[in-house]
Scaffold this motif. Structure first.
Motif, mmCIF file in Angstrom:
data_model
loop_
_atom_site.group_PDB
_atom_site.id
_atom_site.type_symbol
_atom_site.label_atom_id
_atom_site.label_comp_id
_atom_site.label_asym_id
_atom_site.label_seq_id
_atom_site.Cartn_x
_atom_site.Cartn_y
_atom_site.Cartn_z
ATOM 1 N N ARG A 1 35.079 -11.798 71.255
ATOM 2 C CA ARG A 1 33.731 -12.812 70.617
ATOM 3 C C ARG A 1 35.043 -14.297 71.128
ATOM 4 O O ARG A 1 35.604 -14.563 69.735
ATOM 5 N N LYS B 1 34.207 -16.936 71.109
ATOM 6 C CA LYS B 1 33.732 -18.237 70.254
ATOM 7 C C LYS B 1 34.325 -18.451 68.917
ATOM 8 O O LYS B 1 34.516 -19.674 68.681
ATOM 9 N N MET B 2 34.047 -17.082 68.464
ATOM 10 C CA MET B 2 34.991 -16.864 66.842
ATOM 11 C C MET B 2 36.404 -17.293 66.863
ATOM 12 O O MET B 2 36.389 -17.850 66.498
ATOM 13 N N VAL C 1 37.553 -19.563 68.601
ATOM 14 C CA VAL C 1 38.150 -20.647 68.476
ATOM 15 C C VAL C 1 37.739 -21.235 66.955
ATOM 16 O O VAL C 1 38.701 -21.987 66.590
ATOM 17 N N LYS C 2 36.576 -21.157 67.022
ATOM 18 C CA LYS C 2 35.992 -21.642 64.710
ATOM 19 C C LYS C 2 37.258 -21.188 64.425
ATOM 20 O O LYS C 2 37.405 -21.858 63.011
ATOM 21 N N ARG C 3 37.676 -20.188 64.128
ATOM 22 C CA ARG C 3 38.458 -19.510 63.032
ATOM 23 C C ARG C 3 40.119 -20.714 63.105
ATOM 24 O O ARG C 3 40.549 -20.948 62.181
ATOM 25 N N ASN D 1 44.307 -29.674 67.900
ATOM 26 C CA ASN D 1 43.699 -27.941 68.191
ATOM 27 C C ASN D 1 43.286 -27.589 69.595
ATOM 28 O O ASN D 1 43.504 -26.911 70.217
ATOM 29 N N ARG E 1 40.542 -23.526 64.777
ATOM 30 C CA ARG E 1 40.058 -24.627 63.918
ATOM 31 C C ARG E 1 39.808 -24.667 62.122
ATOM 32 O O ARG E 1 40.687 -25.648 61.583
ATOM 33 N N ARG E 2 39.053 -23.489 61.530
ATOM 34 C CA ARG E 2 38.810 -23.770 60.552
ATOM 35 C C ARG E 2 40.640 -23.399 59.719
ATOM 36 O O ARG E 2 40.625 -24.220 58.851
#
Lengths: 240, 240
Positions: B202, B204-205, B207-209, B185, B211-212
């Motif tokens: 977006r 940050k969104m 990065v989160k996605r 990651n 990782r998920r």
């Protein structure tokens, strides 16, 4: 509209038309109706119709395709039935776990169960179009299930595990289609070539492993879009 | 000696010898070997042997009887398969419940599963020789299971519910550790920054996605190694 309508049975290169008819009958006894045939040796066939017994409506509505890729074009999740335990790197389901997974984790998704040729199964290229493997647990000394018997067992487990209530709505971010995954794969390969990344000892193995990895990863349509955006950015940097 | 040796399949008055052969094959794929025939219309039969495929040893060892009473003489518990729901006063099992019951409540008992004629099933006198009914849940609009298909489903449930042996060996390419996934990651994020890829609306969104997505993809240790090799190649190209 039944909870089973989104499941299709795909028979690839079936040699004996009797097996197609018997598979149609097996499907209908368990409430499945969507049959796809890829390059059947003989179809339509009087023998298929005879063996279908009262399930000739399933045969009449079946679709025939020239390739497995075409048959799976609008399918979002496909399992390849396999008699062997060879696919160690691949998610492998029993019929029961597959049915449970389909209803619990893939609500509303068009799912295909792919069955190979009676004698030789599926080619590696065909296997690579699927997201996971389905292996019917059988006698290790004699695992030679008849094709239509295998269809019967899978249809039975789907029927047994189907929810009695209405299905939950499909996800707002559905699983990517096989077409989207294929384009992502092409995009990835082109960028790999552009940046000179390859395994000098076994380049073909690497290509296969990446394809397998994408197939099993359960990517959604929007995730494919994100990844392709990243690849486009990488590519543009390398061109400039 | 297997946990399934005490189960016998009894076919009463079978009309089509092909069904006897297909039933033998279905049994053997699931590890069942004891077949009893009551007044078969044609047996032995070349068609039965052909349909049995590699399960002709089951046919060779089968026993033939003049009446169901004779066939059940040494059996301690018998279930009669029935397509109908008519036997309201009788204990009625699904294949799964029957298998569970046999292993949990009837350990070591000789159990028979009795299948009637293709067209007319079992007579009332024959039903009365059995201890319970077994009904395969099927499409209410089309419950016409082929005889050998019904044998396959029952044999499958017995096999699935039989007490298990040793656990399967661990995979040679295990799932990546959380540490390996975390490094992948980080590596991915650094290359994304390097090539200027981000979602301007977006970040940050995104990065989160990602990782998920990595978390759910089920990547193995060697797949993480391949992906990091690719990222290193991309990165090197951009630095040069």
């Amino acid at each position: 509209m039944s909870a089973l309508d989104r499941f299709s049975i795909v028979l690839v290169g079936t040699t004996h038309p009797g097996n197609i008819g018997a598979a149609a009958r097996a499907m209908k006894t368990m409430g499945l109706t969507r049959l796809k045939l890829v390059n059947p040796a003989h179809f339509p066939s009087a023998e298929a119709t005879a063996r279908a017994s009262g399930a000739d409506d399933v045969l009449a509505r079946c679709e025939v395709f020239d390739s497995l890729a075409d048959a799976l074009a609008d399918v979002r999740w496909a399992v390849a039935t396999t008699a062997r335990d060879r696919e160690l790197q691949w998610p492998q389901y029993t019929p029961r776990r597959f049915a449970e997974h389909s209803f619990a984790e893939l609500p509303g998704v068009d799912v295909a169960v792919v069955f190979g040729r009676e004698s030789s199964g599926l080619s590696n290229d065909e296997l690579n179009l699927c997201n996971a493997a389905l292996r019917i647990p059988a006698n290790p000394q004699y695992s030679s299930l008849n094709l239509a018997m295998a269809v019967q067992l899978v249809a039975y487990e789907l029927s047994q595990n189907a929810p009695t209530q209405a299905a939950p709505p499909a996800s707002v971010d559905p699983l990517a289609t096989q077409i989207e995954l294929g384009r992502l794969n092409e995009h990835l390969l082109s960028v790999m070539a552009q940046v000179g990344y390859y395994d000098p000892e076994r380049p073909k193995m690497l290509v296969k492993r990446l394809r397998r990895m994408l197939a099993k990863a359960g990517l959604t349509t929007s995730e494919v879009r994100i990844l392709r955006g990243l690849l486009t950015a990488v590519s543009a940097r390398n061109e400039s």
